[in-house]
Write a protein that holds these residues in place. Structure first.
Motif, mmCIF file in Angstrom:
data_model
loop_
_atom_site.group_PDB
_atom_site.id
_atom_site.type_symbol
_atom_site.label_atom_id
_atom_site.label_comp_id
_atom_site.label_asym_id
_atom_site.label_seq_id
_atom_site.Cartn_x
_atom_site.Cartn_y
_atom_site.Cartn_z
ATOM 1 N N ARG A 267 0.871 -1.168 0.000
ATOM 2 C CA ARG A 267 0.000 0.000 0.000
ATOM 3 C C ARG A 267 0.906 1.215 0.000
ATOM 4 O O ARG A 267 1.858 1.297 0.773
ATOM 5 N N CYS A 268 0.640 2.172 -0.853
ATOM 6 C CA CYS A 268 1.460 3.373 -0.937
ATOM 7 C C CYS A 268 0.790 4.505 -0.163
ATOM 8 O O CYS A 268 -0.336 4.890 -0.461
ATOM 9 N N LEU A 269 1.492 4.998 0.816
ATOM 10 C CA LEU A 269 1.031 6.173 1.558
ATOM 11 C C LEU A 269 1.966 7.316 1.198
ATOM 12 O O LEU A 269 3.109 7.096 0.812
ATOM 13 N N MET B 293 6.981 9.197 0.028
ATOM 14 C CA MET B 293 6.112 8.054 -0.270
ATOM 15 C C MET B 293 6.651 6.881 0.523
ATOM 16 O O MET B 293 7.870 6.739 0.667
ATOM 17 N N PHE B 294 5.742 6.039 1.016
ATOM 18 C CA PHE B 294 6.217 4.850 1.710
ATOM 19 C C PHE B 294 5.230 3.713 1.518
ATOM 20 O O PHE B 294 4.026 3.914 1.465
ATOM 21 N N GLY B 295 5.811 2.525 1.369
ATOM 22 C CA GLY B 295 5.009 1.340 1.104
ATOM 23 C C GLY B 295 4.955 0.427 2.300
ATOM 24 O O GLY B 295 5.981 0.129 2.918
ATOM 25 N N VAL B 296 3.744 0.002 2.635
ATOM 26 C CA VAL B 296 3.538 -0.940 3.734
ATOM 27 C C VAL B 296 2.793 -2.147 3.178
ATOM 28 O O VAL B 296 2.063 -2.041 2.180
ATOM 29 N N PRO B 297 2.971 -3.322 3.802
ATOM 30 C CA PRO B 297 2.307 -4.525 3.287
ATOM 31 C C PRO B 297 0.797 -4.336 3.138
ATOM 32 O O PRO B 297 0.146 -3.698 3.969
ATOM 33 N N VAL C 297 7.122 -0.376 7.413
ATOM 34 C CA VAL C 297 7.427 0.310 6.150
ATOM 35 C C VAL C 297 8.533 -0.463 5.441
ATOM 36 O O VAL C 297 9.604 -0.668 5.982
ATOM 37 N N ARG C 298 8.247 -0.902 4.236
ATOM 38 C CA ARG C 298 9.223 -1.695 3.473
ATOM 39 C C ARG C 298 10.127 -0.832 2.607
ATOM 40 O O ARG C 298 11.269 -1.186 2.365
#
Length: 132
Positions: free
Chosen positions: A14-16, A45-49, A103-104
């Motif tokens: 998921r992109c936040l 921008m940060f991606g989480v599972p 956060v990946r």
């Protein structure tokens, strides 16, 4: 606009994001940049599972990462004092965002907005990942 290709992650993310945050910062290496502030624009921008299923998840903040945390982090880092390089600020923001282990991956761009009359901005964009 990003110089990076889409995230190449094996799992769904998921992109936040925090977009176009404008702050006054004490930043720069040149003599005329010392002791003054200048406008910068920050994008994170940060991606989480995430899941690719059609199932709707719980309406609960605990299942995501709050972008407010990132906004407060950016304000804190900018407020800490003079930084020579936009690269340094971007790296500090990325490290702070990735301190949240969910956060990946994160992308951070820092732009100086008032450097050249004939350029909208100058700056840097970086990408960092949490080790798997």
């Amino acid at each position: 606009m990003s110089v990076f290709p889409p995230w190449n992650e094996p799992d769904h993310l998921r992109c936040l994001f925090v977009r176009n945050m404008v702050l006054d910062a004490r930043i720069g290496v040149f003599e005329h940049e010392q002791g003054v502030t200048q406008r910068i624009r920050v994008n994170v921008m940060f991606g989480v599972p995430d899941s690719a299923s059609l199932e709707v998840g719980a309406d609960d903040l605990a299942r995501t990462v709050s972008y407010e945390r990132v906004v407060l982090l950016v304000r804190e880092l900018v407020g800490q004092g003079h930084i020579a390089l936009v690269e340094t600020l971007a790296e500090r923001i990325a490290a702070g965002v990735l301190a949240e282990k969910r956060v990946r991956i994160t992308r951070v761009s820092i732009e100086k907005l008032d450097i050249f009359d004939d350029a909208e901005s100058v700056g840097v964009e970086i990408e960092r990942r949490n080790p798997a």
